[in-house]
Motif scaffolding. Structure first.
Motif, PDB file in Angstrom:
ATOM      1  N   VAL A 154      -2.972   0.051  -5.944  1.00 14.49           N
ATOM      2  CA  VAL A 154      -2.633   0.022  -4.339  1.00 14.49           C
ATOM      3  C   VAL A 154      -2.003  -1.642  -4.318  1.00 14.49           C
ATOM      4  O   VAL A 154      -0.699  -0.968  -3.547  1.00 14.49           O
ATOM      5  CB  VAL A 154      -3.906   0.239  -3.780  1.00 14.49           C
ATOM      6  CG1 VAL A 154      -3.677   0.561  -2.260  1.00 14.49           C
ATOM      7  CG2 VAL A 154      -4.519   1.266  -4.120  1.00 14.49           C
ATOM      8  N   THR A 155      -2.367  -2.458  -4.616  1.00 15.67           N
ATOM      9  CA  THR A 155      -2.556  -3.849  -4.035  1.00 15.67           C
ATOM     10  C   THR A 155       0.030  -3.485  -5.236  1.00 15.67           C
ATOM     11  O   THR A 155       0.506  -4.262  -4.383  1.00 15.67           O
ATOM     12  CB  THR A 155      -2.697  -4.978  -4.785  1.00 15.67           C
ATOM     13  OG1 THR A 155      -4.188  -4.270  -4.509  1.00 15.67           O
ATOM     14  CG2 THR A 155      -2.408  -6.085  -4.445  1.00 15.67           C
ATOM     15  N   MET A 156      -0.024  -3.096  -6.497  1.00 18.49           N
ATOM     16  CA  MET A 156       1.535  -3.780  -6.969  1.00 18.49           C
ATOM     17  C   MET A 156       1.844  -2.261  -6.119  1.00 18.49           C
ATOM     18  O   MET A 156       3.314  -2.855  -5.504  1.00 18.49           O
ATOM     19  CB  MET A 156       1.239  -3.152  -8.177  1.00 18.49           C
ATOM     20  CG  MET A 156       0.468  -3.874  -9.017  1.00 18.49           C
ATOM     21  SD  MET A 156       1.352  -5.300  -8.622  1.00 18.49           S
ATOM     22  CE  MET A 156       2.953  -5.210 -10.346  1.00 18.49           C
ATOM     23  N   HIS A 157       2.418  -1.362  -5.344  1.00 17.70           N
ATOM     24  CA  HIS A 157       2.610  -0.826  -3.946  1.00 17.70           C
ATOM     25  C   HIS A 157       3.196  -1.538  -3.339  1.00 17.70           C
ATOM     26  O   HIS A 157       3.644  -1.188  -3.264  1.00 17.70           O
ATOM     27  CB  HIS A 157       1.729   0.947  -4.291  1.00 17.70           C
ATOM     28  CG  HIS A 157       1.325   2.020  -5.620  1.00 17.70           C
ATOM     29  ND1 HIS A 157       2.501   2.352  -6.120  1.00 17.70           N
ATOM     30  CD2 HIS A 157       0.751   2.461  -6.495  1.00 17.70           C
ATOM     31  CE1 HIS A 157       2.518   2.765  -7.079  1.00 17.70           C
ATOM     32  NE2 HIS A 157       1.058   2.828  -7.422  1.00 17.70           N
ATOM     33  N   ALA A 158       1.946  -1.770  -2.948  1.00 17.01           N
ATOM     34  CA  ALA A 158       2.606  -2.583  -0.903  1.00 17.01           C
ATOM     35  C   ALA A 158       3.186  -3.545  -1.410  1.00 17.01           C
ATOM     36  O   ALA A 158       4.509  -3.395  -0.970  1.00 17.01           O
ATOM     37  CB  ALA A 158       1.286  -2.579  -0.609  1.00 17.01           C
ATOM     38  N   LEU A 159       3.138  -4.798  -2.562  1.00 14.62           N
ATOM     39  CA  LEU A 159       3.980  -4.793  -2.957  1.00 14.62           C
ATOM     40  C   LEU A 159       6.041  -4.994  -3.574  1.00 14.62           C
ATOM     41  O   LEU A 159       7.103  -5.524  -2.952  1.00 14.62           O
ATOM     42  CB  LEU A 159       3.716  -6.051  -4.626  1.00 14.62           C
ATOM     43  CG  LEU A 159       2.688  -7.200  -3.871  1.00 14.62           C
ATOM     44  CD1 LEU A 159       1.734  -7.224  -5.018  1.00 14.62           C
ATOM     45  CD2 LEU A 159       3.215  -7.845  -3.349  1.00 14.62           C
ATOM     46  N   GLU A 160       5.537  -3.802  -4.069  1.00 15.25           N
ATOM     47  CA  GLU A 160       7.278  -3.105  -4.318  1.00 15.25           C
ATOM     48  C   GLU A 160       7.773  -2.333  -2.844  1.00 15.25           C
ATOM     49  O   GLU A 160       9.000  -2.615  -3.261  1.00 15.25           O
ATOM     50  CB  GLU A 160       6.873  -1.829  -5.215  1.00 15.25           C
ATOM     51  CG  GLU A 160       7.682  -1.118  -6.326  1.00 15.25           C
ATOM     52  CD  GLU A 160       7.916  -0.078  -7.025  1.00 15.25           C
ATOM     53  OE1 GLU A 160       8.818  -0.147  -7.383  1.00 15.25           O
ATOM     54  OE2 GLU A 160       6.820   0.561  -6.807  1.00 15.25           O
ATOM     55  N   ASP A 161       6.576  -2.009  -2.184  1.00 18.53           N
ATOM     56  CA  ASP A 161       7.285  -1.551  -0.693  1.00 18.53           C
ATOM     57  C   ASP A 161       7.571  -2.819   0.278  1.00 18.53           C
ATOM     58  O   ASP A 161       9.133  -3.010   0.797  1.00 18.53           O
ATOM     59  CB  ASP A 161       6.332  -0.672  -0.187  1.00 18.53           C
ATOM     60  CG  ASP A 161       6.003   0.441  -0.168  1.00 18.53           C
ATOM     61  OD1 ASP A 161       6.744   0.862  -1.349  1.00 18.53           O
ATOM     62  OD2 ASP A 161       4.779   1.084  -0.517  1.00 18.53           O
TER      63      ASP A 161
END
Length: 94
Positions: free
Chosen positions: A28-35
């Motif tokens: 979830v954290t990685m997806h948010a950082l990618e966004d």
């Protein structure tokens, strides 16, 4: 700690390291950082961290997020010295 001078800040890499146990929210954290515009890599062994960041530096990517794989007991001891090394080289590790 004071902020680096503008010229130094322009050369400084920005790296976010994400660690945690399975189910702890790393994905979830990685997806948010990618966004948020970070180039993200999942499950990178700590032993490959410095080489990977050197490659990214050549490509010109400034904001990198890495989920570091520390599941094996042999990998975890490598992480803290690597963070110290990267910081001494001017990489902002968060």
């Amino acid at each position: 700690m004071s902020e680096p001078a503008p010229a130094a800040a322009a050369q400084q890499s920005d790296v976010v390291l994400v660690t945690g146990v399975s189910g702890g929210g790393k994905s979830v954290t990685m997806h948010a950082l990618e966004d948020a515009g970070f180039f993200c890599v999942d499950n990178l062994p700590p032993e490959l961290l410095v080489d990977f960041l050197n490659l990214e530096k050549q490509r010109g990517k400034r904001r990198v997020a890495i989920a570091v794989d520390v599941r094996s007991a042999g990998s975890l001891p490598h992480l803290l010295p690597l963070i110290k090394q990267l910081r001494s080289e001017g990489v902002r590790v968060r």
